[in-house]
Design an enzyme around this catalytic site. Sequence first.
Site, PDB file in Angstrom:
ATOM      1  N   THR A   1      10.443  15.722  -0.233  1.00 19.54           N
ATOM      2  CA  THR A   1       9.854  16.356  -1.410  1.00 19.54           C
ATOM      3  C   THR A   1       8.446  15.795  -1.601  1.00 19.54           C
ATOM      4  O   THR A   1       7.986  14.950  -0.834  1.00 19.54           O
ATOM      5  CB  THR A   1      10.684  16.054  -2.677  1.00 19.54           C
ATOM      6  OG1 THR A   1      10.487  14.684  -3.062  1.00 19.54           O
ATOM      7  CG2 THR A   1      12.167  16.324  -2.459  1.00 19.54           C
TER       8      THR A   1
ATOM      9  N   GLY B   1       3.408  28.111   5.921  1.00 22.05           N
ATOM     10  CA  GLY B   1       4.016  26.802   5.708  1.00 22.05           C
ATOM     11  C   GLY B   1       3.134  25.619   6.006  1.00 22.05           C
ATOM     12  O   GLY B   1       3.635  24.506   6.185  1.00 22.05           O
TER      13      GLY B   1
ATOM     14  N   LYS C   1      -3.972  10.366   2.483  1.00 14.62           N
ATOM     15  CA  LYS C   1      -3.696  10.013   3.877  1.00 14.62           C
ATOM     16  C   LYS C   1      -4.614   8.912   4.378  1.00 14.62           C
ATOM     17  O   LYS C   1      -4.169   7.970   5.042  1.00 14.62           O
ATOM     18  CB  LYS C   1      -3.813  11.257   4.759  1.00 14.62           C
ATOM     19  CG  LYS C   1      -2.731  12.301   4.481  1.00 14.62           C
ATOM     20  CD  LYS C   1      -2.946  13.574   5.282  1.00 14.62           C
ATOM     21  CE  LYS C   1      -1.859  14.601   4.993  1.00 14.62           C
ATOM     22  NZ  LYS C   1      -2.053  15.865   5.717  1.00 14.62           N
TER      23      LYS C   1
END
Length: 815
Positions: A556, A665, A683
């Site tokens: 998630t 996606g 990141k």
Amino acid sequence: MQVLKFGGTSVASAENISKSCDISLRALENGLVVIVVSALGGTTDALIKAGKTAAEGDVAYQDILQQLEQRHLEAAEELQLPPAPLDNATALITDGFLELHRLCDGVAALQELSSRTLDRLMSYGELLSSQLVELHFHRLQPDAVWADARQLIRTNSRFGNAEVDVLATEKLVKDFQAQHPNASWIVPGFIAADAHGTTTTLGRGGSDYTAALLAAALGADKLEIWTDVSGMMTADPRLVRGARPIARISYQEAMELSHFGAKVLYPPTIQPVMKRGIPLWIKNTFAPDDYGTLVEVEPPRTSASVQGISSVGNLTLLNLEGSGMVGIPGFSMRLFAALARERINVVLITQSSSEHSICVGVNAADTTPAQVAVDEEFAVEIAAGRIEPLRPERGLAIVALVGENMKDHPGISGKLFGALGQNGVNIRAIAQGASEKNISTVIRAEDVRKAINVLHEAFFEATYKQVNLFLLGPGNVGGKLLGQLARQQAHLLEHLGLQVRVVAIANSRHCLVNEEGVDLAAWPEALAEAPPLSLTDLTELIIARNLRNSIFVDVTANAAAAACYASLLEKSVAVVACNKVAASSEYTNYARLKSLAKEFNASFLYSTNVGAGLPVISTLNDLMRSGDVVRRMQAVLSGTLNFVFNNYDGSRPFAEVVRQAQAEGYTEPDPRLDLSGTDVARKILILAREAGQVIEMSDIEIETFLPPACLEGDVEAFYTQLAAHEAHFRALFDAAQATGARLKFVARYAEGRAAVGLQQIPPGHDLYDLRGKDNVVLFHTDRYDELPLVVKGAGAGAEVTASGVFADIVRAARL
């Protein structure tokens, strides 16, 4: 002569009595038999309950006795005895229960149940069952006789658990044998008599003891214990599915296993036959052809270091400690003498070499009297502060490894402790004798099932390791992951020895739980019908289930899910996170999670946080572990943004290209996280931290290319604003096109500082030819100074991200 003992389940019904008699008849082919019989299964407990109910003045004891009587009468009738034996059986049962009613009436009148009366009550179970067996067996073997154990076994008058007078017993047995030299016997187990002829009992499980005493007195060729399992097992089959029978075992090993909870054998049973060297065979009444377990003086040597794993629960540790004990003789003697005076059995003993403390384990029921006795014994020392008051630690159990060969195999203890430690099973105390036949560990009672399964896997099931997954977020990536797991389960088992089971699948609305493993071919339908479960409840469920080799898989972007990691790591539950929230949160939280993972020996893996399925973080970790130093990093870390700018050429609106990226996606659920640069900033933050930098999100410079209006409102408002600002995006593209450059959203790190932003990349640059949704990271290190180490490949997409999560699961499982 052979002695066969049949337990309660083996004579629990007429059908089972017939099976036991058939087994005994076959044994007659090898000589005369002595058949020792327990009460019909459950009878002894019912008789105890009747006596205690009567002592409370409750007339319900009458119903208990009536139900027992009816059960015995039905068993007699179902044996299909001839008329005369059936009448005899009916009379025996009726007379027996008349006497039981009179006894309980007396108990009810006095409202007192003495140990002597209770022994008398309990004796009727074996008396009646053995006479039923004798009436049935007599048809098959007319020479058989019923022998009253009260005339064979002599004890003292310690009712409830009488001590046997072995010499007197041997004489009585041999006298009876002389009177019936060519007959087989049927004998009630469990009961005996004192010198006055008063009925006594040998303690629970005493029918085994009866059989062993008779076997020893008769010098029997063998003793067979017939029960409802095929021998002693490597572990309790109620706790371990893979438990298997032990074919041959030594007396000493059997003693150890029976002491630590192997219910198939009563511990004192072994002593009489062990002394005489009589083989003891444990067999299954309901599978008589199974080999069972042969207990003997010197079984054949095997390569196995461990024969079995056993446990005993309801344990309390009593810790006597204080500086006043050091170097002073006599403390141990006084401790054990105080416990002995209260008839408290010590299950386990351990003492520190500093002599500062002595720790003993006792049954939980003995905790209070033990504490009182010891505190009274050392009252003077406690008052003077030389010794601390006794501190009981409750809720514990013993798990023990047993095996003759352990002394010849170094590393057994290390393997034991390592297996338990990797699964968060804390060891409170350890005991090992000099013979090294037993290594006992004291652990929390709630950890017993997990501990025994972990150890059984380590010592008996080297072919595979069971891994239990709890997956949160079966959406796009999570769904692909479940598909990959389903396809690869057989491969993982065959090639890596991993039996991977998905135990729970949860989303924001439902939680599907199956401890035996969710059916991965039909999970969507089952999940839709499953009840809801909050994140807190899911965390508590994972901890409460306490399954071995548990892994929480978070697929998630939920901050609340990331907040659960610490609680799980503290319980040695591994965490595999696709979710970037935790690793990019405040540095103190990131460092705490890393520390918890190390402290509690639990994996915390999040490779997909950067580069999806690319080995970016693992490569960086390898560099750092090998002693290299990262000086600079330059990277395109958003497959989404790379896809968008590789596909945006001004021929169609920028908003349309972004919608395509989301539909395929590549984006986060909220694409603004990608296009605002926030996701890329997270990141590079994670990479900087993995490179050893203490850095916060606020330290990352984000050079956004989006007009401020695009970040307001909901996702649809975002797309509306993208369309409204098409001229802005076209201008960015045209400016780059004019110089032959390409637009790339680049993350940079150098000497502790990091930034992200849209850049025009000229031809010839390492980032220029990056296509599609690819990511690339350039590591400039002390070793890779002139030419960087490059990691490049697809950095977005549900399938590749799922494969990265899959790889982390395998890494966690193999640690």
